[in-house]
Design an enzyme around this catalytic site. Structure first.
Site, PDB file in Angstrom:
ATOM      1  CB  CYS A 308      -0.831   0.084   1.275  1.00 16.34           C
ATOM      2  SG  CYS A 308      -2.118  -1.097   1.377  1.00 16.34           S
ATOM      3  NE  ARG A 407      -8.251  -2.291  -3.477  1.00 16.61           N
ATOM      4  CZ  ARG A 407      -8.518  -2.680  -2.241  1.00 16.61           C
ATOM      5  NH1 ARG A 407      -9.628  -3.315  -1.985  1.00 16.61           N
ATOM      6  NH2 ARG A 407      -7.689  -2.447  -1.260  1.00 16.61           N
TER       7      ARG A 407
HETATM    8  P1  XMP Z   1      -0.631  -7.483   2.871  1.00 17.22           P
HETATM    9  O1  XMP Z   1       0.086  -6.740   3.968  1.00 17.22           O
HETATM   10  O2  XMP Z   1      -1.004  -8.856   3.258  1.00 17.22           O
HETATM   11  O3  XMP Z   1      -1.991  -6.669   2.652  1.00 17.22           O
HETATM   12  O4  XMP Z   1       0.162  -7.413   1.612  1.00 17.22           O
HETATM   13  C1  XMP Z   1      -2.941  -7.051   1.693  1.00 17.22           C
HETATM   14  C2  XMP Z   1      -4.087  -6.073   1.694  1.00 17.22           C
HETATM   15  O5  XMP Z   1      -3.664  -4.801   1.173  1.00 17.22           O
HETATM   16  C3  XMP Z   1      -4.778  -4.122   0.579  1.00 17.22           C
HETATM   17  N1  XMP Z   1      -4.397  -3.704  -0.764  1.00 17.22           N
HETATM   18  C4  XMP Z   1      -4.032  -2.445  -1.054  1.00 17.22           C
HETATM   19  N2  XMP Z   1      -4.039  -1.311  -0.317  1.00 17.22           N
HETATM   20  N3  XMP Z   1      -3.186  -0.113  -2.150  1.00 17.22           N
HETATM   21  C5  XMP Z   1      -3.647  -0.150  -0.879  1.00 17.22           C
HETATM   22  O6  XMP Z   1      -3.684   0.901  -0.220  1.00 17.22           O
HETATM   23  C6  XMP Z   1      -3.139  -1.199  -2.962  1.00 17.22           C
HETATM   24  O7  XMP Z   1      -2.717  -1.141  -4.106  1.00 17.22           O
HETATM   25  C7  XMP Z   1      -3.618  -2.420  -2.396  1.00 17.22           C
HETATM   26  N4  XMP Z   1      -3.772  -3.663  -2.900  1.00 17.22           N
HETATM   27  C8  XMP Z   1      -4.257  -4.419  -1.873  1.00 17.22           C
HETATM   28  C9  XMP Z   1      -5.928  -5.096   0.576  1.00 17.22           C
HETATM   29  O8  XMP Z   1      -6.761  -4.755   1.648  1.00 17.22           O
HETATM   30  C10 XMP Z   1      -5.230  -6.447   0.792  1.00 17.22           C
HETATM   31  O9  XMP Z   1      -6.078  -7.416   1.352  1.00 17.22           O
END
Ligand code: XMP
Length: 487
Positions: A308, A407
C-alpha cells in the site's frame, strides 16, 4: 471553524493509531497446550471456516487454485475482480465444482451426440466420465476408457456402457463407498424410482473428503468460496452470488455516501452473505450497523498492506490493529454478531494473534499467500533465489487492466495507491498455512486461550518502543541469511 472545540482539539482528542509493530502479546496464566487450541471461526455471519486465514482478492494472490487449496486446508480464498464478470464467475464455478459430496448439476450427454463432442465436453470441464441421459432418464455411462480409442464420429450410444451401477438418490457416503468398492467403479449415478438422474457421487470426491478432513465446506460438501465485487457493479454481484458463498464489497474506503447507496442495492438484490469494507473507524462501523440492513461481516484496516502507498500518498488510513479495535468495540456496543476480518500488514502468526485478540474473527493476507505456488503471480529467480510477483490492486500495472479501478476514489484513478514487487517463494500454500497455524497455536497457548473467543477475553497487549522492537528480533548474532559467503 474546524469544530466547535477548535483546531487544537484535533490533537487533544486524537488516539495513537497503533500498528502491529508497536504491540506485543503479554503471556498469561495458561492451562492450554498449543496442540489443544481450536481455531474454527466465522468468516461471515452464516459461514464458518476451520482456520482463521483468508487470502486477499488480489490478482497476484487469489484465483481458483488458491481458493481451492486454501479451502481444503480450512481457510477461505476471496477471488479477485480485476477481470471480466465471466472470468470471475468461471473461477468461482471451478472452486464450487472442485469437489462435492453429491454433484447435483451433473454434466451429462445425450446418446445421439458424437464421441468427438463427448471428448471435448470432458476436456472442457476436466472430468473423466459423463452419465448418458435421454431426457432426464439415465440410459448409460461414458468414461474416458470408452472414448479413448473410439472413432470420433461414432455416437455416444455406440460406445457407452449400458449396464450402469446406480444407487438411490438418498444414498449416504458409507453406502456409496460400499457400492463403489463392490463393483470396482469410480462413478455412482443416483437415480429416483422412475430412473431419472438425481445426482452423482464419485470416488474422487469421497477420497478428497478423507484427505482434507479440516476443509471449509458448505452444506453440500462443496468448498467454500469468496468473491470480490465492486459496490457499483450490481450485475457482477448478482452473477457471482450464483456461485460464491460470500461476496466481499471491495473498495478502499467504504465509509462513503455513494458506496453506501450502491451497496444497499446489492444487499437488497442478493441472498448471499455480503461482507463490507474496507473500514477503519468506530463511526464507520456504527453507520453500517445503523444504516445498512443485511450486512454479513466487516473487512477492516486501511493502508497497512505491504504493497500500500495510500497512507504515504494521502496521509489517510487506519492501521489494521487500530481499525480492528475500533470496529470490534462498535460491534459489541450494538450487540451485533458480525464477524471482523482484519486485513493488511500481517507478517506472520504473531501479527495474526494480535489482530484476533483485538476482536477479529479472521485475518486476511496478501503478501504471505502471494508466496505460494497456487498464487497466480509469475515465478522468477533473482540472484539464484525464487520469488513470486506481488502487486497492490492500486499499483500502476494492476490499474492498467482497468477492470477494478473503482476500488479507489474517482479522482485518485490517476494516483497510484500501491506498488509492485516480489516476495520469496515458499512452495505450496499448505507450507504457508502450516507455519501460520503452528505459530498461532503457540501464541494462543501463551495467552491461555483455547478458542478465538477466549483470545478476545483473555489476551492482554502491551506497547513497545522502537528499541524494544529491535530487541524482540534476533540481535547481536550474524544470521546465516546475512552471512556474505552463505550457500
Ligand atoms: P498485505 O500486507 O497482506 O496486505 O500485503 C494485503 C491487503 O492490502 C490491501 N491492498 C491495497 N491497499 N493499495 C492499498 O492501499 C493497494 O494497491 C492495495 N492492494 C491491496 C488489501 O486490503 C489487501 O487485502
Amino acid at each position: 471553524m474546524a469544530s466547535d472545540k477548535g483546531f487544537r482539539a484535533k490533537f487533544r482528542d486524537s488516539d495513537v493509531a497503533v500498528t502491529f509493530r508497536d504491540l506485543i502479546l503479554l503471556p498469561g496464566w495458561t492451562e492450554v497446550e498449543p496442540s489443544q487450541v481450536e481455531m474454527s471461526t466465522q468468516a461471515s455471519l452464516n459461514h464458518s471456516i476451520n482456520i482463521p486465514f483468508i487470502s486477499s482478492p488480489m490478482d497476484t494472490v487469489t484465483e481458483s487454485d488458491m481458493a481451492i487449496s486454501l479451502a481444503r486446508l480450512g481457510g477461505l480464498g476471496v477471488l479477485h475482480r480485476n477481470c471480466t464478470i465471466e472470468e470471475e464467475a468461471e473461477m468461482a464455478r471451478k472452486v464450487k465444482r472442485a469437489e462435492s459430496l453429491i454433484i447435483k448439476d451433473v454434466i451429462t450427454i445425450s446418446p445421439s451426440e458424437t464421441v468427438k463432442y463427448a471428448t471435448e465436453l470432458m476436456q472442457k470441464h476436466n472430468i473423466s466420465g459423463l452419465p448418458v441421459v435421454q431426457g432426464e432418464h439415465l440410459v448409460g455411462i461414458l468414461t474416458g476408457r470408452d472414448v479413448r480409442f473410439a472413432d470420433p464420429s461414432l455416437l455416444t450410444s455406440d460406445v457407452m456402457t449400458k449396464k450402469v451401477i446406480t444407487a438411490p438418490a438418498d444414498t449416504d457416503i458409507e453406502g456409496a463407498k460400499e457400492i463403489l468398492h463392490k463393483h470396482r467403479v469410480e462413478k455412482l449415478p443416483l437415480i429416483d424410482k422412475e430412473g431419472r438422474l438425481r445426482g452423482l457421487m464419485t470416488i474422487k470426491d469421497i477420497l478428497l473428503r478423507g484427505r482434507f478432513p479440516n476443509a471449509a465446506r458448505d452444506e453440500k460438501g462443496q468448498l467454500l468460496c469468496g468473491a470480490a465485487v465492486s459496490p457499483f457493479d450490481l450485475k457482477r454481484a448478482k452473477k457471482l452470488s450464483e456461485f460464491a458463498d460470500i461476496l466481499v464489497i471491495d473498495v478502499a474506503h467504504f465509509h462513503n455516501a455513494n458506496v453506501f447507496a450502491a451497496t444497499k442495492k446489492i444487499l437488497e438484490e442478493v441472498e448471499t452473505d455480503v461482507i463490507v469494507g474496507s473500514i477503519g473507524t468506530y463511526s464507520a462501523a456504527e453507520d453500517i450497523l445503523t444504516k445498512l440492513d443485511g450486512v454479513a461481516g466487516f473487512r477492516v484496516g486501511i493502508g497497512s498492506g505491504s504493497i500500500c502507498t495510500t497512507m504515504e500518498a494521502t496521509k489517510a488510513g487506519s492501521p489494521t490493529v487500530y481499525a480492528t479495535a475500533q470496529v470490534a468495540d462498535a460491534v459489541r456496543t450494538y450487540g451485533s454478531k458480525l464477524p471482523i476480518i482484519a486485513d493488511g500488514g500481517i507478517r506472520g502468526p504473531g501479527d495474526a494473534a494480535v489482530a484476533l485478540s483485538l476482536g477479529a474473527s479472521s485475518v486476511m493476507m496478501g503478501n504471505l499467500f502471494a508466496r505460494s505456488k497456487e498464487a497466480p503471480g509469475t515465478l522468477i529467480t533473482i540472484g539464484g533465489r525464487y520469488y513470486k510477483q506481488y502487486r497492490g490492486m492500486g499499483s500502476p500495472s494492476a490499474m492498467a487492466k482497468r477492470l477494478a479501478t473503482d476500488r479507489y476514489a474517482q479522482p485518485s484513478k490517476g494516483l497510484p495507491e500501491g506498488v509492485e514487487g516480489w516476495v520469496p517463494y515458499k512452495g505450496e500454500v499448505s507450507v504457508v498455512t502450516q507455519e501460520l497455524v503452528a505459530g498461532l497455536q503457540a501464541s494462543m497457548g501463551y495467552s491461555g486461550a483455547r478458542t478465538i473467543h477466549e483470545l478476545w477475553e483473555k489476551a492482554r497487549l502491551a506497547g513497545i518502543t522502537n528499541s524494544g522492537a529491535e530487541e524482540a528480533r534476533p540481535h547481536d548474532v550474524l544470521l546465516p541469511s546475512e552471512h556474505p559467503d552463505r550457500v
